[in-house]
Design a protein around this motif. Sequence first.
Motif, PDB file in Angstrom:
ATOM      1  N   GLN A 773       0.827  -1.209   0.000  1.00 24.81           N
ATOM      2  CA  GLN A 773       0.000   0.000   0.000  1.00 24.81           C
ATOM      3  C   GLN A 773       0.870   1.271   0.000  1.00 24.81           C
ATOM      4  O   GLN A 773       0.601   2.233  -0.737  1.00 24.81           O
ATOM      5  CB  GLN A 773      -0.923  -0.004   1.224  1.00 24.81           C
ATOM      6  CG  GLN A 773      -2.017  -1.056   1.170  1.00 24.81           C
ATOM      7  CD  GLN A 773      -2.832  -1.087   2.452  1.00 24.81           C
ATOM      8  OE1 GLN A 773      -2.559  -0.337   3.396  1.00 24.81           O
ATOM      9  NE2 GLN A 773      -3.826  -1.983   2.467  1.00 24.81           N
ATOM     10  N   LYS A 774       1.938   1.271   0.832  1.00 27.33           N
ATOM     11  CA  LYS A 774       2.786   2.466   0.901  1.00 27.33           C
ATOM     12  C   LYS A 774       3.610   2.645  -0.378  1.00 27.33           C
ATOM     13  O   LYS A 774       3.834   3.770  -0.838  1.00 27.33           O
ATOM     14  CB  LYS A 774       3.696   2.376   2.111  1.00 27.33           C
ATOM     15  CG  LYS A 774       2.940   2.539   3.425  1.00 27.33           C
ATOM     16  CD  LYS A 774       3.909   2.573   4.615  1.00 27.33           C
ATOM     17  CE  LYS A 774       3.131   2.824   5.912  1.00 27.33           C
ATOM     18  NZ  LYS A 774       4.038   2.915   7.078  1.00 27.33           N
ATOM     19  N   ALA A 777       1.313   4.159  -2.879  1.00 28.72           N
ATOM     20  CA  ALA A 777       1.059   5.570  -2.609  1.00 28.72           C
ATOM     21  C   ALA A 777       2.259   6.435  -2.956  1.00 28.72           C
ATOM     22  O   ALA A 777       2.107   7.596  -3.383  1.00 28.72           O
ATOM     23  CB  ALA A 777       0.679   5.746  -1.134  1.00 28.72           C
ATOM     24  N   ALA A 778       3.469   5.905  -2.805  1.00 28.63           N
ATOM     25  CA  ALA A 778       4.690   6.665  -3.101  1.00 28.63           C
ATOM     26  C   ALA A 778       5.083   6.554  -4.561  1.00 28.63           C
ATOM     27  O   ALA A 778       6.081   7.171  -4.982  1.00 28.63           O
ATOM     28  CB  ALA A 778       5.830   6.198  -2.204  1.00 28.63           C
TER      29      ALA A 778
END
Length: 801
Positions: A773-774, A777-778
Amino acid sequence: MLLSVWLCMAPGAWAQAPDDPTAQPKAQLSQAGKELDAIRDALADAETRETLSSLFDRAMKVQRDADAAQGGLQPELDQLDNRLTQLGTVPEGTVEARELAQQRKSLTQQRADIAAAIARAKLLAVDAKQLGADIEKMRVTQFSEELARKVNSPLSPTLWRQFAKDVPADLTRLGALYRQGESTARKAIAQHGWSAPLTGLAVALLMFFPQRLWLRAAGRRYAASERAPDGRLRRSGLAVWLLAVGTLLPGLAGVVVVGSLDAIGAIPPRLQNVALMLQVATFIAAFITALSAALLVPKRPSWRLLNLDDAAAWRLRKYAWGAAGLTWISIVLVALNRAARTSTITTVAVDGLIAITYMALIIAILVSLARLHRRQTDEAEAKLEAQAQADPNAKPKGPPRRSGWIVVARLAGHLVVAAAVIATLLGYLNLALFVGQQLVWGAVVLMAASLLMKFVDDLATWLLCPTSRVGRTVLLTTGLSESRVVQAGVLLSAALRIGVILLAVIALTAPFGNLSALYGGLDTLSKGISIGDNITLKPSNILYAVLAFLLVWGVMQAFQRWLSDTYLPKTELDAGARNSISTVTRYLGIIAAVLWALTALGIGFERLALVVSALSVGIGFGLQAITQNFVSGLILLAERPVKIGDWVKLGDQEGDIKRINVRSTEIQVGDKSTLIVPNSELITKTVRNMTMGNAQGRIQIQFTVPLSADVALVRQILLDAYTDHVGVLADPAPSVFIDSIANGQVAINSFAYTSGPRAVYGVRSDLYFTMLQKFAAAGIALSAPTDIHLVRDPAPPPETP
């Protein structure tokens, strides 16, 4: 040297005590020898089976006395042997002291006397046993001759003419016997008064009527109350109670009446046997009537144990009274004939009449059973017809099942009646009478045995039922499971029923007159069975061994429960160590119980060592695997390379250890099934213990990113994910490494630690979700292996001419 000085200082130490302990066995042996000679002398004049049975009993008593004398002398012989062993042998070339020589001579003489007495006792026991066997053969031969004796047929007028001729003389003998009894009774009453006879009669009447009826009613009230046990024991217990009350009180009433007359000398010597047979006949007749009342219960059908209707119950009840009365009359008449010394023809005629009466009674019983069978068959057929009319599509059932005991009783009755009638017509009255009596007595014994077997089965299963008071006590005191208690009840029931069967066999053989031989065999069995030269198994020793085993095993079970439930939980030991101590204690308790039982059985440790050494070769080859697993189990419990709760990996199988036994170990794998592994596998093969020493779990996450990715941001995202998860340990700290750079890709490798190996899978899954997920997002893309696909151009179409 000290022994010689002590002997010289106490010259009378080895002297025979004034109270010779061998005097009583020697006197008993001497009396037994005289009794055996008296039996041989009386054997020549023995004419009846009763006399032979009495001589056989005396011979068996001589054998028991000889064995008892031998048993009393053997310890003295062993003691003298020990004393002579302490004195030792005289070395060559030395002169023994005068006092020692006298003691040696005295002890040697005493030993020779006792050894001779023991040899005589053995010989006397063998002679008595052989004489008893000879007497038993004579008795059997005489019994066979009596059964095979043929007289004139009851249809022959010659028999009745001879009977009419001898009747006056026999009546005169009976009259003389009566006058002798009356004269003796008058003299006794004139001397002692009427108090004793009247008191005995009053007590007998009270026992026979008010007390008997009150006890019967009390038993019924208790059986119908809430205090009575639940289940089948109510009915069978009440039946046994009615049987005991109905047998003992009338029989004891007869004993009281005869005893009151005998107490004042009102019974002459010639009528003593008649009085004894009167008491025996009363007990037997009371037993028959009480048994019929207990089984038939004509007034209370719901308490009836047999599958009978009311009409059959009432009719069979009357026949039972008739059988009881006929048995009482036949026993008393036989005793009176012997006491009055009536003629042979009168005895034959009386036996014939009794035999014919028995046959009539048996025929009437058979007719009643036949009517009962027809009624049951009609009722079953009517029930089937009603069911067929109610449901025409129902599958028709087979013919109604017959009652097994009724079929057997009818078949045996018809065969016996036919044989007895033929024997009576041919003149074999003794055979006919014996067959009729045996049939009635056999039916009585079998019915009583069936009642007692039902009662002991109900009693045993009720006593050791988990819901009963005794069962709950056993559960609380022994810690056994409910199934084990139920199994104990079944075993107790089987043992009690075997005892009932043995009693029934003894009762069935009693009319044959060979109970003395049976008792002699039981007496021989009670002395034990010799195994080898030094081991004798006795029933008493076997009972002691069982009791010793149960006692020690119960104590060790209680001690193990105290360790597991009270002491060990208060220690700092883990669950695996507590289980090891408890398991070892349990097996030590079993070993101790077995050793104590063997000691009580008479098998000492030295004999057990010889047996074990003799079987060691066979154990080494035949039980090698079991022995190897047993030893491996002890090593696991002592060394504890694995323990309960450990997560182990053995080959391609892994799971948690749930139980370590002496032979095998139980491992629960991931699908909740149990893997049973022999203990030798855990000792001899490589085992990976994932949790040994409280090992931590390690998480490893590997992936690749493009060379253009911000690796510092990747590193920070991973460390933040590790830090934010509660399952990741701060010490050791998580770490992120670049493993390699190749082909335009950066290989990232990271590590983190959990509290245990079991948490690795779940924590790693959570970290994957967070990381993806991170990264998304990045805007960080993960690289995948490059796939190369070869595509062939399609062939051009053929040119058209």
